[in-house]
Design an enzyme around this catalytic site. Structure first.
Site, mmCIF file in Angstrom:
data_model
loop_
_atom_site.group_PDB
_atom_site.id
_atom_site.type_symbol
_atom_site.label_atom_id
_atom_site.label_comp_id
_atom_site.label_asym_id
_atom_site.label_seq_id
_atom_site.Cartn_x
_atom_site.Cartn_y
_atom_site.Cartn_z
ATOM 1 N N ASN A 9 74.282 22.505 -51.347
ATOM 2 C CA ASN A 9 73.758 21.052 -51.604
ATOM 3 C C ASN A 9 74.970 20.480 -50.796
ATOM 4 O O ASN A 9 75.978 19.964 -51.205
ATOM 5 C CB ASN A 9 73.948 20.700 -53.087
ATOM 6 C CG ASN A 9 73.857 19.278 -53.210
ATOM 7 O OD1 ASN A 9 73.428 18.430 -52.504
ATOM 8 N ND2 ASN A 9 74.303 18.862 -54.589
ATOM 9 N N LYS A 11 74.802 17.255 -50.030
ATOM 10 C CA LYS A 11 74.895 15.794 -50.614
ATOM 11 C C LYS A 11 74.588 14.725 -49.359
ATOM 12 O O LYS A 11 73.952 15.103 -48.305
ATOM 13 C CB LYS A 11 76.218 15.516 -51.422
ATOM 14 C CG LYS A 11 76.210 16.686 -52.296
ATOM 15 C CD LYS A 11 77.584 16.268 -53.410
ATOM 16 C CE LYS A 11 77.671 17.555 -54.308
ATOM 17 N NZ LYS A 11 78.446 17.002 -55.435
ATOM 18 N N HIS A 95 69.762 16.823 -60.180
ATOM 19 C CA HIS A 95 71.216 16.817 -60.227
ATOM 20 C C HIS A 95 71.953 15.876 -60.685
ATOM 21 O O HIS A 95 71.486 14.649 -61.008
ATOM 22 C CB HIS A 95 71.472 16.680 -58.531
ATOM 23 C CG HIS A 95 73.015 16.964 -58.187
ATOM 24 N ND1 HIS A 95 73.904 16.198 -58.386
ATOM 25 C CD2 HIS A 95 73.262 18.269 -57.675
ATOM 26 C CE1 HIS A 95 75.127 16.826 -57.999
ATOM 27 N NE2 HIS A 95 74.973 18.017 -57.655
ATOM 28 N N GLU A 97 74.171 13.920 -60.320
ATOM 29 C CA GLU A 97 74.646 12.622 -59.452
ATOM 30 C C GLU A 97 73.194 11.774 -59.552
ATOM 31 O O GLU A 97 73.235 10.555 -59.640
ATOM 32 C CB GLU A 97 74.994 12.832 -58.096
ATOM 33 C CG GLU A 97 76.541 13.454 -58.027
ATOM 34 C CD GLU A 97 76.615 14.612 -56.929
ATOM 35 O OE1 GLU A 97 76.169 14.440 -55.922
ATOM 36 O OE2 GLU A 97 77.769 15.065 -57.153
ATOM 37 N N GLU A 167 74.899 23.314 -63.854
ATOM 38 C CA GLU A 167 76.087 22.772 -63.337
ATOM 39 C C GLU A 167 76.787 21.688 -64.405
ATOM 40 O O GLU A 167 76.380 20.572 -64.666
ATOM 41 C CB GLU A 167 75.658 21.823 -62.165
ATOM 42 C CG GLU A 167 74.800 22.552 -61.319
ATOM 43 C CD GLU A 167 74.989 22.001 -59.823
ATOM 44 O OE1 GLU A 167 75.389 22.361 -59.044
ATOM 45 O OE2 GLU A 167 74.517 20.733 -59.813
ATOM 46 N N GLY A 173 82.601 19.045 -58.051
ATOM 47 C CA GLY A 173 83.580 18.336 -57.325
ATOM 48 C C GLY A 173 84.832 17.810 -57.664
ATOM 49 O O GLY A 173 85.623 17.162 -57.201
ATOM 50 N N SER A 213 82.240 23.671 -58.385
ATOM 51 C CA SER A 213 83.448 24.024 -57.855
ATOM 52 C C SER A 213 83.416 25.584 -57.545
ATOM 53 O O SER A 213 84.439 26.072 -57.428
ATOM 54 C CB SER A 213 84.493 23.773 -58.610
ATOM 55 O OG SER A 213 84.683 22.137 -58.621
ATOM 56 N N GLY A 235 80.935 21.240 -52.127
ATOM 57 C CA GLY A 235 81.939 21.188 -51.115
ATOM 58 C C GLY A 235 82.029 22.426 -50.416
ATOM 59 O O GLY A 235 82.322 22.330 -49.179
HETATM 60 C C1 PEP Z 1 77.073 20.276 -56.633
HETATM 61 O O1 PEP Z 1 77.123 19.079 -56.466
HETATM 62 O O2 PEP Z 1 75.789 20.801 -56.713
HETATM 63 C C2 PEP Z 1 77.933 21.112 -56.710
HETATM 64 C C3 PEP Z 1 78.178 22.251 -57.285
HETATM 65 O O3 PEP Z 1 79.260 20.684 -56.172
HETATM 66 P P1 PEP Z 1 80.764 21.317 -55.793
HETATM 67 O O4 PEP Z 1 80.394 22.835 -55.338
HETATM 68 O O5 PEP Z 1 81.320 20.468 -54.916
HETATM 69 O O6 PEP Z 1 81.255 21.259 -57.152
#
Ligand code: PEP
Length: 254
Positions: A9, A11, A95, A97, A167, A173, A213, A235
């Site tokens: 992802n 973003k 998601h 966000e 998640e 993040g 993460s 990330g």
């Molecule tokens: C995500 O946004 O779906 C995600 C898991 O981000 P990160 O790996 O940066 O925590």
């Protein structure tokens, strides 16, 4: 029996030129391997480039969102058909966000899930609790509501096209990862809910990804859990070295 899926992802990162370079690197690294499903989800403006670069490769392309209407006066929105026209096969929906920043409800997300499936897009439905919800002991309740509302009226025949991403919001993040045991507990609960919704035969085939993460340093342990079938990666998906290392982690277990 469930093929690992590693989905990036991106973003709101990577313009078209950066997308071309990153997809080239991932396609080269994945090569002929089909033991793991690898998918990149760039921003809308880079989807066409990603599709061109990933054509005839073992890397799939997804979008990060879509709207449920087919066309019309919906300024700023993108339809499922528009994504299909660009050879997109996957779409991330719900998601955290989108839920937190853009106010998306379970009802809206459910409409999108159903329209995605009608258009042969595989939805990656995201569910997960905030830190307040976890500390209040509400994790499983929150996940159950998001899952059952998000999948409301999804037809049995479409069940195995759905992917769930667990998640925990507090892990996205932030560098904080759920321990493999914490993640597995929720994944096992999601599996139970999926089996109840669609029957065991289909429920056992649905992939449940972990996101939050995930990185090369913690992927082996997370992916080794019984009900963790891959990762939704933020990330660590922005560099080919870390994204490919995650695919390699899954390959070792495939
Ligand atoms: C995500 O946004 O779906 C995600 C898991 O981000 P990160 O790996 O940066 O925590």
């Amino acid at each position: 029996m469930r093929k690992y899926l590693i989905a990036g992802n991106w973003k709101m990162n990577k313009n078209a030129a950066e997308t071309a370079a990153l997809v080239d690197e991932i396609v080269a690294a994945v090569g002929n391997d089909t033991s793991v499903s690898a998918v990149v989800c760039p921003p809308f403006t880079s989807v066409a480039t990603a599709s061109d670069k990933a054509a005839n490769s073992n890397v799939g392309v997804g979008a990060q969102n879509m709207y449920f209407e087919a066309s019309g006066a919906y300024t700023g929105e993108i339809s499922a058909e528009m994504l299909r026209h660009l050879h997109v096969d996957w779409v991330i929906l719900g998601h955290s966000e989108r839920r937190a920043i853009f106010g998306e409800s379970d009802e809206l997300i459910n409409k999108k899930v159903k329209v995605a499936l009608e258009n042969s897009l595989q939805p990656i439905l995201c569910v997960g609790e905030t830190i307040e919800e976890r500390e209040a002991g509400d994790t499983l309740k929150v996940v159950e509501t998001q899952l059952t509302e998000g999948l409301r009226d999804v037809k049995d025949e479409d069940a195995t096209s759905v992917v769930i991403a667990y998640e925990p919001v507090w892990a996205i993040g932030t560098g904080k990862t759920a321990t493999p045991e914490m993640a597995q507990e929720v994944h096992a609960y999601i599996r139970k809910l999926l089996n109840a919704l669609f029957g065991e035969e289909k429920g056992e085939q649905i992939r449940v990804l972990y996101g939050g993460s995930m990185k090369p340093e913690n992927a082996d342990e997370l992916l080794a859990q019984k009900d963790i079938d891959g990762g939704l990666i933020g990330g660590a998906s922005l560099k080919s070295s870390s994204f490919v290392a995650l695919i390699d982690s899954a390959k070792k277990l495939a």
